[in-house]
Design a protein around this motif. Structure first.
Motif, PDB file in Angstrom:
ATOM      1  N   LYS A 155      -5.168  18.378  39.318  1.00  0.00           N
ATOM      2  CA  LYS A 155      -6.099  19.497  39.188  1.00  0.00           C
ATOM      3  C   LYS A 155      -7.287  19.307  40.127  1.00  0.00           C
ATOM      4  O   LYS A 155      -7.717  20.245  40.810  1.00  0.00           O
ATOM      5  CB  LYS A 155      -6.581  19.614  37.742  1.00  0.00           C
ATOM      6  CG  LYS A 155      -7.538  20.761  37.504  1.00  0.00           C
ATOM      7  CD  LYS A 155      -7.944  20.841  36.035  1.00  0.00           C
ATOM      8  CE  LYS A 155      -8.918  21.987  35.803  1.00  0.00           C
ATOM      9  NZ  LYS A 155      -9.340  22.069  34.364  1.00  0.00           N
ATOM     10  N   TYR A 156      -7.825  18.082  40.182  1.00  0.00           N
ATOM     11  CA  TYR A 156      -8.955  17.783  41.071  1.00  0.00           C
ATOM     12  C   TYR A 156      -8.532  17.969  42.526  1.00  0.00           C
ATOM     13  O   TYR A 156      -9.290  18.514  43.338  1.00  0.00           O
ATOM     14  CB  TYR A 156      -9.431  16.356  40.829  1.00  0.00           C
ATOM     15  CG  TYR A 156     -10.644  15.946  41.636  1.00  0.00           C
ATOM     16  CD1 TYR A 156     -11.924  16.154  41.153  1.00  0.00           C
ATOM     17  CD2 TYR A 156     -10.490  15.338  42.881  1.00  0.00           C
ATOM     18  CE1 TYR A 156     -13.042  15.766  41.885  1.00  0.00           C
ATOM     19  CE2 TYR A 156     -11.596  14.955  43.622  1.00  0.00           C
ATOM     20  CZ  TYR A 156     -12.868  15.170  43.118  1.00  0.00           C
ATOM     21  OH  TYR A 156     -13.959  14.793  43.858  1.00  0.00           O
ATOM     22  N   ALA A 157      -7.326  17.528  42.851  1.00  0.00           N
ATOM     23  CA  ALA A 157      -6.835  17.670  44.220  1.00  0.00           C
ATOM     24  C   ALA A 157      -6.749  19.137  44.611  1.00  0.00           C
ATOM     25  O   ALA A 157      -7.191  19.533  45.697  1.00  0.00           O
ATOM     26  CB  ALA A 157      -5.478  16.996  44.369  1.00  0.00           C
ATOM     27  N   ALA A 158      -6.158  19.964  43.729  1.00  0.00           N
ATOM     28  CA  ALA A 158      -5.965  21.374  44.052  1.00  0.00           C
ATOM     29  C   ALA A 158      -7.278  22.139  44.109  1.00  0.00           C
ATOM     30  O   ALA A 158      -7.470  22.997  44.980  1.00  0.00           O
ATOM     31  CB  ALA A 158      -5.026  22.018  43.028  1.00  0.00           C
ATOM     32  N   GLN A 159      -8.213  21.824  43.209  1.00  0.00           N
ATOM     33  CA  GLN A 159      -9.443  22.602  43.109  1.00  0.00           C
ATOM     34  C   GLN A 159     -10.565  22.095  43.998  1.00  0.00           C
ATOM     35  O   GLN A 159     -11.423  22.884  44.421  1.00  0.00           O
ATOM     36  CB  GLN A 159      -9.913  22.631  41.652  1.00  0.00           C
ATOM     37  CG  GLN A 159      -8.965  23.358  40.709  1.00  0.00           C
ATOM     38  CD  GLN A 159      -9.489  23.404  39.283  1.00  0.00           C
ATOM     39  OE1 GLN A 159     -10.494  22.779  38.940  1.00  0.00           O
ATOM     40  NE2 GLN A 159      -8.807  24.149  38.438  1.00  0.00           N
ATOM     41  N   VAL A 160     -10.587  20.793  44.271  1.00  0.00           N
ATOM     42  CA  VAL A 160     -11.708  20.212  45.025  1.00  0.00           C
ATOM     43  C   VAL A 160     -11.285  19.730  46.412  1.00  0.00           C
ATOM     44  O   VAL A 160     -11.874  20.110  47.424  1.00  0.00           O
ATOM     45  CB  VAL A 160     -12.348  19.048  44.236  1.00  0.00           C
ATOM     46  CG1 VAL A 160     -13.469  18.408  45.045  1.00  0.00           C
ATOM     47  CG2 VAL A 160     -12.875  19.546  42.891  1.00  0.00           C
ATOM     48  N   LEU A 161     -10.249  18.904  46.461  1.00  0.00           N
ATOM     49  CA  LEU A 161      -9.874  18.303  47.743  1.00  0.00           C
ATOM     50  C   LEU A 161      -9.303  19.320  48.727  1.00  0.00           C
ATOM     51  O   LEU A 161      -9.391  19.121  49.942  1.00  0.00           O
ATOM     52  CB  LEU A 161      -8.862  17.179  47.511  1.00  0.00           C
ATOM     53  CG  LEU A 161      -9.371  15.977  46.701  1.00  0.00           C
ATOM     54  CD1 LEU A 161      -8.318  14.889  46.670  1.00  0.00           C
ATOM     55  CD2 LEU A 161     -10.682  15.450  47.271  1.00  0.00           C
ATOM     56  N   THR A 162      -8.731  20.405  48.218  1.00  0.00           N
ATOM     57  CA  THR A 162      -8.199  21.431  49.126  1.00  0.00           C
ATOM     58  C   THR A 162      -9.293  21.993  50.012  1.00  0.00           C
ATOM     59  O   THR A 162      -9.118  22.123  51.228  1.00  0.00           O
ATOM     60  CB  THR A 162      -7.541  22.572  48.326  1.00  0.00           C
ATOM     61  OG1 THR A 162      -6.453  22.056  47.571  1.00  0.00           O
ATOM     62  CG2 THR A 162      -7.028  23.654  49.261  1.00  0.00           C
ATOM     63  N   ASP A 163     -10.442  22.339  49.428  1.00  0.00           N
ATOM     64  CA  ASP A 163     -11.546  22.899  50.211  1.00  0.00           C
ATOM     65  C   ASP A 163     -12.074  21.880  51.214  1.00  0.00           C
ATOM     66  O   ASP A 163     -12.378  22.216  52.366  1.00  0.00           O
ATOM     67  CB  ASP A 163     -12.676  23.348  49.287  1.00  0.00           C
ATOM     68  CG  ASP A 163     -12.305  24.579  48.467  1.00  0.00           C
ATOM     69  OD1 ASP A 163     -11.382  25.309  48.886  1.00  0.00           O
ATOM     70  OD2 ASP A 163     -12.932  24.803  47.423  1.00  0.00           O
ATOM     71  N   ILE A 164     -12.186  20.625  50.783  1.00  0.00           N
ATOM     72  CA  ILE A 164     -12.674  19.583  51.697  1.00  0.00           C
ATOM     73  C   ILE A 164     -11.673  19.369  52.830  1.00  0.00           C
ATOM     74  O   ILE A 164     -12.051  19.257  54.000  1.00  0.00           O
ATOM     75  CB  ILE A 164     -12.909  18.273  50.929  1.00  0.00           C
ATOM     76  CG1 ILE A 164     -13.980  18.484  49.851  1.00  0.00           C
ATOM     77  CG2 ILE A 164     -13.326  17.149  51.890  1.00  0.00           C
ATOM     78  CD1 ILE A 164     -14.193  17.278  48.955  1.00  0.00           C
TER      79      ILE A 164
END
Length: 285
Positions: A155-164
């Protein structure tokens, strides 16, 4: 009740004309392939900012395994729809189009999911995320993108790391400079650059673009003067501040500040070392 025969005749005529045009267009667009054999397979994979996972040889392997590779087969027996469905079923292929030509060629056009980050989480999870936040499993593939490690849930990868990841791959400087991103237990982020023996601490994943811009300016107006290995840690967690920790020393008590518009100062080398004033480099806020 009397029927309006004239009205229904016009409707029937329009339907008949529509059917005729549809059949005519289908016959016109269908190449004359009777008795012809596929003599060449053309595979076109669209390019993206990041080099993808697949190449023409790998597409051929996928189709051979499914007994769908058309080379040498009768064109009439080549099912383009089945080829498209097989390819789009692959986790790294976003869409596929396939068609036959009268010259005996089968053309395949592909678009891949664009990877923006590879995740190697401390819970053993390993996958890629694309520019839309899609999780792509496939550890055997490699790509020249940032590796994210640490306390990372999907969930963190999809919601946060994607934008970064999207910001990094679309920024030429940081795409070349960042090799690793590490997520700490409190979800704050630090990054490992390709050049320079230091860690960049970004803090919580907020205003990443602004924080990286400040670091880039500090590189230009600070590290270019004192050397890229002067500091072991560069902290841009707080707005309008850059706090640096010298290698084998305690962190500065005050943030490093300055204006790049001033003329470059030359260090006092009379004792062989830069003077104390040079220890505090200036950076644009």
């Amino acid at each position: 009740m009397t029927l309006d025969w004239k009205k229904y005749s016009i409707i029937a005529a329009n339907i008949a004309i529509g059917v005729y045009l549809l059949l005519a267009m289908t016959a016109f667009n269908e190449p004359d392939i009777k008795g012809k054999v596929c003599t060449q397979v053309k595979i076109d994979i669209s390019e993206s900012v990041v080099k993808g996972f697949l190449n023409a040889d790998e597409i051929k392997t996928i189709l051979v395994r499914a007994n769908l590779y058309p080379l040498g087969k009768q064109l009439a027996a080549v099912d383009v729809r089945e080829i498209e469905e097989t390819l789009t079923g692959h986790p790294f292929i976003e869409n596929a189009q396939c068609y036959k030509t009268p010259g005996g060629h089968v053309c395949i056009s592909l678009a891949q999911h664009m990877p923006v980050m590879r995740v190697l989480a401390d819970n053993g999870d390993s996958y890629y995320i694309d520019n839309r936040g899609k999780i792509m499993n496939g550890a055997r593939f490699t790509a020249d993108i940032v590796v994210a490690t640490g306390h990372i849930s999907r969930k963190y990868a999809a919601q946060v790391l994607t934008d970064i990841g999207n910001h990094i791959v679309n920024d030429k400087f940081w795409h070349n400079q960042i090799v690793q991103l590490n997520v700490l237990p409190d979800k704050s982020i630090e990054i490992v650059p390709r050049v320079g023996e230091h860690i960049i601490y970004l803090g919580q994943p907020e205003n990443i673009a602004g924080k990286l811009t400040r670091v880039e300016k500090f590189y230009k107006y600070g590290l270019n003067k004192v050397g890229w290995n002067k500091y072991s840690r560069i902290n841009v967690e707080f707005d309008n501040q850059i706090i640096c920790k010298k290698r084998d020393s305690q962190p500065h008590s005050r943030p490093v500040t300055a204006t790049p518009a001033e003329p470059e100062r030359q260090p006092d080398m009379s004792d062989g070392q830069p003077n104390a004033q040079e220890e505090r480099q200036k950076t644009e806020q």
